[in-house]
Scaffold this active site. Sequence first.
Site: not given
Length: 240
Positions: A147, A177
């Site tokens: 990721y 974020p």
Amino acid sequence: MSRVALVTGGSRGIGAAISKKLKADGYTVAATYAGNDEAAAAFTDETGIKTYKWNVADYDSSKDGIAQVEADLGPIEVVVANAGITRDAPFHKMTPEQWHQVIDTNLTGVFNTIHPIWPGMRERKFGRIVVISSINGQKGQFAQVNYAATKAGDLGIVKSLAQEGARANITANAICPGYIGTDMVMAVPEKVRESIIAQIPAGRLGEPEEIARAVSFLVADDAGFINGSTISANGAQFFV
Ligand code: NDP
């Protein structure tokens, strides 16, 4: 005529908040999703925003889906590459399948989303591109080698596209974020979530609407000089 905005993964979580905010800002929005028909139908019922189903990991499906959106709504002038998944495992346990699933969706999926739209933006000399990266692309994260690699890759994509598109009034920016209270984060065990919140100076998870606010800012017509940048929205958890 209002500008057309495409939001991948726009039917749930952060993407849904982005779709709603852009609609409220006056854009004609198309939201995509992968397979959760029920959530997409509920989203359309609630918002009136049209949804389209395709897998961002597949180039031909993305190209065909984008052509359909443009046939229905007009040329896409704003694109938010938001669709993403996690397949977490410590590196010694991470399988090649987990690696490839995340690379194909989160990184190749961004290429597949922007690439078919790019020629039209160049011709019309206008485009606004936002890629939803992550705090974990900035700092790395235990059990997220796959990721974190994709989210760091997103930053390379926008910085390069910004340079290629600038003369044609196309901007490309990223938002990183921190931890936001969506299904993705609510799926982690409660104890882990509590330990995550303990590391956030704001003392809480972020709201999807707080990311949508940043997208709205970046895609505005008068944001043309903000190009290749990264906005961190993480409750003061991490500074670059
Ligand atoms: P959710 O899991 O809540 O929603 C994901 C959305 O993406 C859904 O609409 C889903 O469709 C869609 N999607 C997933 N895979 C594909 C695919 N292969 N093709 C098309 N659509 C797909 O995710 P979040 O809202 O939490 O996350 C949105 C983005 O923000 C992601 O890129 C994520 O990495 C990033 N992010 C999230 C953070 C968080 O704390 N939540 C923190 C930092 C970054 P369907 O409904 O059909 O499954």
